[in-house]
Design a protein around this motif. Structure first.
Motif, PDB file in Angstrom:
ATOM      1  N   PRO A  40       0.798  -1.233   0.000  1.00 16.03           N
ATOM      2  CA  PRO A  40       0.000   0.000   0.000  1.00 16.03           C
ATOM      3  C   PRO A  40       0.828   1.279   0.000  1.00 16.03           C
ATOM      4  CG  PRO A  40      -0.061  -1.027   2.165  1.00 16.03           C
ATOM      5  CD  PRO A  40       0.664  -1.978   1.246  1.00 16.03           C
ATOM      6  N   ASP A  41       2.092   1.206   0.467  1.00 16.10           N
ATOM      7  CA  ASP A  41       2.894   2.427   0.554  1.00 16.10           C
ATOM      8  C   ASP A  41       4.384   2.080   0.570  1.00 16.10           C
ATOM      9  OD1 ASP A  41       3.717   1.912   3.369  1.00 16.10           O
ATOM     10  OD2 ASP A  41       1.600   2.280   3.768  1.00 16.10           O
ATOM     11  N   THR A  42       5.197   3.109   0.479  1.00 21.30           N
ATOM     12  CA  THR A  42       6.645   2.936   0.389  1.00 21.30           C
ATOM     13  C   THR A  42       7.233   2.312   1.640  1.00 21.30           C
ATOM     14  OG1 THR A  42       6.846   4.793  -1.143  1.00 21.30           O
ATOM     15  CG2 THR A  42       8.833   4.170   0.050  1.00 21.30           C
ATOM     16  N   MET A  43       6.811   2.736   2.823  1.00 28.49           N
ATOM     17  CA  MET A  43       7.398   2.198   4.041  1.00 28.49           C
ATOM     18  C   MET A  43       7.056   0.727   4.240  1.00 28.49           C
ATOM     19  SD  MET A  43       9.459   4.414   4.841  1.00 28.49           S
ATOM     20  CE  MET A  43      10.149   3.478   6.190  1.00 28.49           C
ATOM     21  N   THR A  44       5.909   0.295   3.755  1.00 29.51           N
ATOM     22  CA  THR A  44       5.600  -1.140   3.794  1.00 29.51           C
ATOM     23  C   THR A  44       6.575  -1.890   2.905  1.00 29.51           C
ATOM     24  OG1 THR A  44       3.265  -0.723   4.273  1.00 29.51           O
ATOM     25  CG2 THR A  44       3.819  -2.876   3.357  1.00 29.51           C
ATOM     26  N   LEU A  45       6.874  -1.337   1.735  1.00 25.20           N
ATOM     27  CA  LEU A  45       7.864  -1.955   0.852  1.00 25.20           C
ATOM     28  C   LEU A  45       9.223  -2.071   1.541  1.00 25.20           C
ATOM     29  CD1 LEU A  45       7.042  -0.225  -2.559  1.00 25.20           C
ATOM     30  CD2 LEU A  45       6.759  -2.653  -2.004  1.00 25.20           C
ATOM     31  N   VAL A  46       9.630  -1.010   2.236  1.00 21.17           N
ATOM     32  CA  VAL A  46      10.914  -1.023   2.941  1.00 21.17           C
ATOM     33  C   VAL A  46      10.906  -2.110   4.014  1.00 21.17           C
ATOM     34  CG1 VAL A  46      12.398   0.285   4.525  1.00 21.17           C
ATOM     35  CG2 VAL A  46      11.501   1.381   2.458  1.00 21.17           C
ATOM     36  N   ARG A  47       9.838  -2.198   4.808  1.00 17.43           N
ATOM     37  CA  ARG A  47       9.753  -3.236   5.853  1.00 17.43           C
ATOM     38  C   ARG A  47       9.813  -4.632   5.240  1.00 17.43           C
ATOM     39  NH1 ARG A  47       6.208   0.375   7.989  1.00 17.43           N
ATOM     40  NH2 ARG A  47       4.365  -0.699   7.218  1.00 17.43           N
ATOM     41  N   TRP A  48       9.068  -4.849   4.146  1.00 13.86           N
ATOM     42  CA  TRP A  48       9.080  -6.157   3.496  1.00 13.86           C
ATOM     43  C   TRP A  48      10.466  -6.498   2.968  1.00 13.86           C
ATOM     44  CZ3 TRP A  48       3.982  -6.016   0.164  1.00 13.86           C
ATOM     45  CH2 TRP A  48       2.875  -6.101   1.015  1.00 13.86           C
ATOM     46  N   LEU A  49      11.155  -5.502   2.440  1.00 12.90           N
ATOM     47  CA  LEU A  49      12.515  -5.732   1.954  1.00 12.90           C
ATOM     48  C   LEU A  49      13.426  -6.119   3.126  1.00 12.90           C
ATOM     49  CD1 LEU A  49      14.318  -5.668  -0.565  1.00 12.90           C
ATOM     50  CD2 LEU A  49      14.702  -3.240  -0.128  1.00 12.90           C
ATOM     51  N   GLN A  50      13.331  -5.401   4.223  1.00 18.43           N
ATOM     52  CA  GLN A  50      14.136  -5.702   5.403  1.00 18.43           C
ATOM     53  C   GLN A  50      13.822  -7.090   5.954  1.00 18.43           C
ATOM     54  OE1 GLN A  50      12.816  -2.072   7.446  1.00 18.43           O
ATOM     55  NE2 GLN A  50      14.971  -1.698   7.882  1.00 18.43           N
ATOM     56  N   GLN A  51      12.563  -7.469   5.942  1.00 10.90           N
ATOM     57  CA  GLN A  51      12.128  -8.748   6.494  1.00 10.90           C
ATOM     58  C   GLN A  51      12.336  -9.915   5.536  1.00 10.90           C
ATOM     59  OE1 GLN A  51       8.031  -7.825   7.315  1.00 10.90           O
ATOM     60  NE2 GLN A  51       8.513  -6.565   9.101  1.00 10.90           N
ATOM     61  N   GLY A  52      12.726  -9.631   4.302  1.00 11.34           N
ATOM     62  CA  GLY A  52      12.927 -10.689   3.320  1.00 11.34           C
ATOM     63  C   GLY A  52      11.641 -11.181   2.680  1.00 11.34           C
ATOM     64  N   LYS A  53      10.542 -10.448   2.867  1.00  9.39           N
ATOM     65  CA  LYS A  53       9.276 -10.836   2.234  1.00  9.39           C
ATOM     66  C   LYS A  53       9.299 -10.559   0.732  1.00  9.39           C
ATOM     67  CE  LYS A  53       6.436 -10.325   6.357  1.00  9.39           C
ATOM     68  NZ  LYS A  53       5.319  -9.617   6.990  1.00  9.39           N
ATOM     69  N   VAL A  54      10.139  -9.625   0.304  1.00  7.98           N
ATOM     70  CA  VAL A  54      10.411  -9.382  -1.108  1.00  7.98           C
ATOM     71  C   VAL A  54      11.926  -9.364  -1.284  1.00  7.98           C
ATOM     72  CG1 VAL A  54       8.269  -8.120  -1.596  1.00  7.98           C
ATOM     73  CG2 VAL A  54      10.299  -6.853  -0.902  1.00  7.98           C
ATOM     74  N   ASP A  55      12.377  -9.714  -2.475  1.00 12.38           N
ATOM     75  CA  ASP A  55      13.813  -9.757  -2.766  1.00 12.38           C
ATOM     76  C   ASP A  55      14.343  -8.402  -3.236  1.00 12.38           C
ATOM     77  OD1 ASP A  55      13.989 -12.662  -2.352  1.00 12.38           O
ATOM     78  OD2 ASP A  55      12.775 -12.769  -4.165  1.00 12.38           O
ATOM     79  N   ALA A  56      13.479  -7.629  -3.854  1.00 11.82           N
ATOM     80  CA  ALA A  56      13.861  -6.315  -4.374  1.00 11.82           C
ATOM     81  C   ALA A  56      12.621  -5.433  -4.391  1.00 11.82           C
ATOM     82  CB  ALA A  56      14.438  -6.445  -5.783  1.00 11.82           C
ATOM     83  N   VAL A  57      12.851  -4.146  -4.530  1.00 12.14           N
ATOM     84  CA  VAL A  57      11.771  -3.164  -4.638  1.00 12.14           C
ATOM     85  C   VAL A  57      12.099  -2.265  -5.821  1.00 12.14           C
ATOM     86  CG1 VAL A  57      10.736  -1.130  -3.537  1.00 12.14           C
ATOM     87  CG2 VAL A  57      11.151  -3.189  -2.189  1.00 12.14           C
ATOM     88  N   VAL A  58      11.077  -1.911  -6.590  1.00 11.47           N
ATOM     89  CA  VAL A  58      11.244  -0.970  -7.696  1.00 11.47           C
ATOM     90  C   VAL A  58      10.516   0.328  -7.331  1.00 11.47           C
ATOM     91  CG1 VAL A  58      10.742  -0.509 -10.126  1.00 11.47           C
ATOM     92  CG2 VAL A  58      11.449  -2.803  -9.424  1.00 11.47           C
ATOM     93  N   LYS A  59      11.275   1.420  -7.307  1.00 10.96           N
ATOM     94  CA  LYS A  59      10.738   2.759  -7.035  1.00 10.96           C
ATOM     95  C   LYS A  59      11.412   3.730  -7.992  1.00 10.96           C
ATOM     96  CE  LYS A  59       8.456   4.107  -4.054  1.00 10.96           C
ATOM     97  NZ  LYS A  59       7.008   4.332  -4.015  1.00 10.96           N
ATOM     98  N   ASN A  60      10.844   4.930  -8.134  1.00 12.17           N
ATOM     99  CA  ASN A  60      11.531   5.901  -8.974  1.00 12.17           C
ATOM    100  C   ASN A  60      12.897   6.193  -8.348  1.00 12.17           C
ATOM    101  OD1 ASN A  60      11.596   8.640  -7.568  1.00 12.17           O
ATOM    102  ND2 ASN A  60       9.420   8.126  -7.388  1.00 12.17           N
ATOM    103  N   MET A  61      13.854   6.567  -9.183  1.00 10.83           N
ATOM    104  CA  MET A  61      15.230   6.713  -8.735  1.00 10.83           C
ATOM    105  C   MET A  61      15.384   7.746  -7.626  1.00 10.83           C
ATOM    106  SD  MET A  61      18.145   5.359  -9.021  1.00 10.83           S
ATOM    107  CE  MET A  61      18.124   4.452 -10.545  1.00 10.83           C
ATOM    108  N   MET A  62      14.579   8.781  -7.632  1.00  6.29           N
ATOM    109  CA  MET A  62      14.674   9.789  -6.574  1.00  6.29           C
ATOM    110  C   MET A  62      14.342   9.164  -5.220  1.00  6.29           C
ATOM    111  SD  MET A  62      13.025  13.109  -8.313  1.00  6.29           S
ATOM    112  CE  MET A  62      13.962  14.105  -9.413  1.00  6.29           C
ATOM    113  N   THR A  63      13.267   8.415  -5.175  1.00  5.30           N
ATOM    114  CA  THR A  63      12.882   7.750  -3.935  1.00  5.30           C
ATOM    115  C   THR A  63      13.892   6.672  -3.566  1.00  5.30           C
ATOM    116  OG1 THR A  63      10.546   8.190  -4.392  1.00  5.30           O
ATOM    117  CG2 THR A  63      11.025   6.474  -2.780  1.00  5.30           C
ATOM    118  N   ALA A  64      14.343   5.902  -4.559  1.00  6.15           N
ATOM    119  CA  ALA A  64      15.315   4.839  -4.296  1.00  6.15           C
ATOM    120  C   ALA A  64      16.604   5.409  -3.707  1.00  6.15           C
ATOM    121  CB  ALA A  64      15.603   4.065  -5.582  1.00  6.15           C
ATOM    122  N   ASN A  65      17.112   6.481  -4.276  1.00  5.12           N
ATOM    123  CA  ASN A  65      18.337   7.089  -3.757  1.00  5.12           C
ATOM    124  C   ASN A  65      18.129   7.646  -2.355  1.00  5.12           C
ATOM    125  OD1 ASN A  65      20.035   6.510  -5.899  1.00  5.12           O
ATOM    126  ND2 ASN A  65      19.547   8.389  -6.979  1.00  5.12           N
TER     127      ASN A  65
END
Length: 188
Positions: free
Chosen positions: A81-106
């Protein structure tokens, strides 16, 4: 964004993504960035996403950025639903990678997360136009923002945005005591 907030800064211009929001004049272009945990070494480019779980934000166009349809079929896209959920899932290993616009990714890669997050590559060659999303009932705010954007010389605007809009991989540090680093140094 109707009724909740007045303005979203630096969003990818997508018709309907933020309801019937107004968009300011574009302020930048950005590519899509691929983020992983710092300790992942198996994802270094878009082709490495095959067979992986890739987090994308619900309502985002990021799931459609994989230009190769055969590769896209091999990726399991997981919507959050949002960027911080993606970050938590990435940290927890629920996803292997995340795709975001480069500004947000950086921006996210520059933060101190445990484990750390890194931007490893770009995912696609078509740039996104980035702008401010403004509540549809605030056309006066859009006019003010457009006037300010238009008053900034293009070179100055590019300098302001370039810090976050380009791909800058984190430098790799070497620990002298690490066996893996010894093998890497021998290979170099």
């Amino acid at each position: 964004i109707t009724g909740k907030i007045d303005l979203l800064p630096i969003v990818a211009v997508r018709n309907g993504m933020y309801g019937n929001s107004l968009y300011s004049s574009p302020v930048a272009q950005s590519l899509w960035g691929i983020m992983t945990r710092e300790d992942r070494l198996d994802i270094n480019n878009v082709a490495d996403l095959a067979g992986k779980r890739v987090g994308i934000q619900s309502g985002s166009a990021s799931g459609g950025i994989i230009g190769n349809p055969l590769l896209a079929q091999k990726i399991t896209f997981v919507q959050a639903p949002d960027t911080m959920t993606l970050v938590r899932w990435l940290q927890q290993g629920k996803v292997d990678a995340v795709v975001k616009n480069m500004m947000t990714a950086n921006y996210l890669s520059a933060q101190s997360f445990t484990p750390d997050i890194k931007t490893v590559a770009v995912a696609g060659e078509e740039p996104l136009m980035m702008a401010f999303a403004i509540r549809p009932d605030l056309p006066e705010l859009k006019a003010i923002i457009d006037k300010v954007i238009e008053s900034i010389p293009p070179e100055e605007l590019d300098n302001l945005i370039s810090e976050w809009s380009t791909f800058k991989p984190k430098p790799t540090s070497f620990d002298e005591d690490s066996l893996n680093n010894e093998w890497l140094m021998l290979a170099l």
